[in-house]
Scaffold this motif. Structure first.
Motif, PDB file in Angstrom:
ATOM      1  N   PRO A  48       0.841  -1.192   0.000  1.00 37.22           N
ATOM      2  CA  PRO A  48       0.000   0.000   0.000  1.00 37.22           C
ATOM      3  C   PRO A  48       0.882   1.249   0.000  1.00 37.22           C
ATOM      4  CG  PRO A  48      -0.698  -1.566   1.697  1.00 37.22           C
ATOM      5  CD  PRO A  48       0.630  -2.028   1.189  1.00 37.22           C
ATOM      6  N   ALA A  49       0.336   2.343  -0.437  1.00 32.72           N
ATOM      7  CA  ALA A  49       1.090   3.597  -0.483  1.00 32.72           C
ATOM      8  C   ALA A  49       1.605   3.968   0.904  1.00 32.72           C
ATOM      9  CB  ALA A  49       0.197   4.714  -1.020  1.00 32.72           C
ATOM     10  N   GLN A  50       2.851   4.405   0.953  1.00 30.22           N
ATOM     11  CA  GLN A  50       3.517   4.893   2.165  1.00 30.22           C
ATOM     12  C   GLN A  50       3.873   3.781   3.159  1.00 30.22           C
ATOM     13  OE1 GLN A  50       1.320   8.187   3.860  1.00 30.22           O
ATOM     14  NE2 GLN A  50       1.023   9.148   1.871  1.00 30.22           N
ATOM     15  N   TYR A  51       3.642   2.529   2.819  1.00 32.88           N
ATOM     16  CA  TYR A  51       4.129   1.425   3.660  1.00 32.88           C
ATOM     17  C   TYR A  51       5.574   1.157   3.272  1.00 32.88           C
ATOM     18  CZ  TYR A  51      -0.483   0.115   5.491  1.00 32.88           C
ATOM     19  OH  TYR A  51      -1.692   0.094   6.140  1.00 32.88           O
ATOM     20  N   THR A  52       6.408   0.848   4.252  1.00 35.03           N
ATOM     21  CA  THR A  52       7.818   0.600   3.989  1.00 35.03           C
ATOM     22  C   THR A  52       8.211  -0.790   4.481  1.00 35.03           C
ATOM     23  OG1 THR A  52       8.439   1.598   6.112  1.00 35.03           O
ATOM     24  CG2 THR A  52       8.411   3.032   4.173  1.00 35.03           C
ATOM     25  N   PHE A  57      11.271  -6.549  11.832  1.00 41.28           N
ATOM     26  CA  PHE A  57      10.544  -7.796  11.603  1.00 41.28           C
ATOM     27  C   PHE A  57      10.412  -7.973  10.099  1.00 41.28           C
ATOM     28  CE2 PHE A  57       7.206  -4.585  11.788  1.00 41.28           C
ATOM     29  CZ  PHE A  57       6.346  -4.944  10.747  1.00 41.28           C
ATOM     30  N   ILE A  58       9.958  -9.126   9.660  1.00 40.33           N
ATOM     31  CA  ILE A  58       9.860  -9.409   8.235  1.00 40.33           C
ATOM     32  C   ILE A  58       8.468  -9.024   7.744  1.00 40.33           C
ATOM     33  CG2 ILE A  58       9.928 -11.222   6.478  1.00 40.33           C
ATOM     34  CD1 ILE A  58      11.979 -12.661   8.142  1.00 40.33           C
ATOM     35  N   GLY A  59       8.410  -7.998   6.930  1.00 38.71           N
ATOM     36  CA  GLY A  59       7.117  -7.564   6.423  1.00 38.71           C
ATOM     37  C   GLY A  59       7.097  -6.087   6.099  1.00 38.71           C
ATOM     38  N   LEU A  60       5.886  -5.487   6.143  1.00 37.19           N
ATOM     39  CA  LEU A  60       5.671  -4.093   5.816  1.00 37.19           C
ATOM     40  C   LEU A  60       5.152  -3.340   7.042  1.00 37.19           C
ATOM     41  CD1 LEU A  60       3.824  -4.665   2.411  1.00 37.19           C
ATOM     42  CD2 LEU A  60       6.225  -4.027   2.709  1.00 37.19           C
ATOM     43  N   HIS A  61       5.386  -2.020   7.059  1.00 34.38           N
ATOM     44  CA  HIS A  61       5.025  -1.249   8.245  1.00 34.38           C
ATOM     45  C   HIS A  61       4.568   0.152   7.860  1.00 34.38           C
ATOM     46  CE1 HIS A  61       6.098   1.539  11.615  1.00 34.38           C
ATOM     47  NE2 HIS A  61       5.448   0.619  12.291  1.00 34.38           N
ATOM     48  N   GLY A  66      -0.619   0.403  10.722  1.00 35.70           N
ATOM     49  CA  GLY A  66      -0.403  -0.973  11.142  1.00 35.70           C
ATOM     50  C   GLY A  66       0.762  -1.663  10.456  1.00 35.70           C
ATOM     51  N   MET A  67       0.744  -2.995  10.503  1.00 35.01           N
ATOM     52  CA  MET A  67       1.852  -3.774   9.966  1.00 35.01           C
ATOM     53  C   MET A  67       1.352  -5.027   9.259  1.00 35.01           C
ATOM     54  SD  MET A  67       3.370  -5.703  13.354  1.00 35.01           S
ATOM     55  CE  MET A  67       3.522  -4.222  14.333  1.00 35.01           C
TER      56      MET A  67
END
Length: 314
Positions: A48-52, A57-61, A66-67
């Protein structure tokens, strides 16, 4: 008529709530230029936009929304790992289940749940795989944040998995550790868990041989190392450790970072064992080393401590 109308209204409201979370029963994707591989995994998603990409941890934030946490287990078996992933299991744990589905993602069987276990957040859980791997994706967002809900569902719908992707097991490691002065060598990596055995040998060759596990976790800067260690020692009990007795513990610093070490003796499958745990904390990261010795306790402990003393948190 009023009771009938009320019942219809309730049924419509329930159906509407489920549709808010529903995924397609069959999802088929192809990799696009917008897809991003989650480091340390075979999984690609359109963020999603602006998620890094998350750092601890392994994933997006996303700070406010949220995460999305990814656990990729090559060599795992979806059918056994996801056997307990069910609506009944979540309800039994006290969660409110908004939706539960069994679906198909690019030919792989999958299960999906939208559930709420705490007032503050909602979890979207997705597991899929076959007999050669098992992957789970857990998306957590603040209750009432409809933007985050829509973004995360769209992200889950974009999943593309590449079983041929070559993975560097230390791509996402937030630590370094020196094993040269010990007989232990890296053996296996699975979902942020690094396993070390004597000469890197398969544990099947020596089921009673010592082994070391190193895991990394996000830390909210409030949990001290001793408290984290207590939780991890609880995991020893889940693995079957009985009659645990603390023999030695210390709070100190390792390479200028706050640390805690504990030695425990107990029984595992009716055999005496020594368990060792070391937690090193730096900012929002916690590195946890856990080890088991069933034979040469004195010698193994020395090696465990040498490995722990060499931990550097990035």
């Amino acid at each position: 008529m009023k009771p009938f109308l009320s019942l219809c209204l309730l049924l419509c409201m329930a159906a509407g709530a489920r549709s808010q979370y529903k995924l397609d029963s069959i999802i088929r994707n192809t990799k696009t230029a917008r897809h991003v591989r989650i480091p340390g995994t075979h999984l690609y998603m359109i963020p999603p936009a602006q998620y890094t990409i998350a750092k601890n941890f392994i994933g997006l934030h996303h700070k406010e929304r949220g995460m999305i946490n990814v656990y990729d287990l090559p060599g795992g078996n979806f059918y056994t790992n996801a056997a307990s992933f069910s609506k009944a299991a979540f309800v039994e744990k006290g969660a409110t289940v908004y939706d539960y589905q069994e679906l198909n993602i690019d030919g792989y069987p999958a299960k999906f749940v939208a559930a709420q276990g705490a007032p503050t957040h909602i979890t979207l859980g997705l597991v899929f795989g076959d007999t050669t791997f098992s992957t789970s994706v857990m998306a957590v967002y603040p209750t009432g944040n409809e933007t985050a809900r829509k973004e995360m569902l769209a992200c889950l719908r974009s999943i593309w998995y590449d079983p041929q992707q070559i993975i560097d097991p230390f791509e996402t490691a937030n630590f370094t550790m020196d094993t040269k002065e010990t007989p232990f060598r890296f053996f296996k990596y699975a979902a942020s868990l690094y396993i070390y055995t004597v000469n890197g040998a398969d544990t099947k060759e020596d089921p009673d041989g010592p082994f070391v596990m190193v895991a990394q976790f996000p830390n909210d800067n409030t949990a001290p190392p001793k408290e984290i260690a207590a939780m991890m020692v609880g995991k020893f009990r889940e693995y079957g450790l009985t009659d645990p007795e603390t023999k030695q513990e210390s709070s100190d610093r390792i390479n200028n970072n706050e640390a805690y070490q504990v030695e425990i003796q107990g029984q595992l499958k009716n055999k005496p064992v020594t368990a060792y745990c070391c937690v090193v904390v730096k900012g929002d990261q916690a590195i946890v080393l856990q080890a088991i010795s069933k034979k040469d306790t004195t010698g193994d402990l020395q090696h465990f401590k040498k490995m722990a003393a060499s931990i550097q948190v990035k």
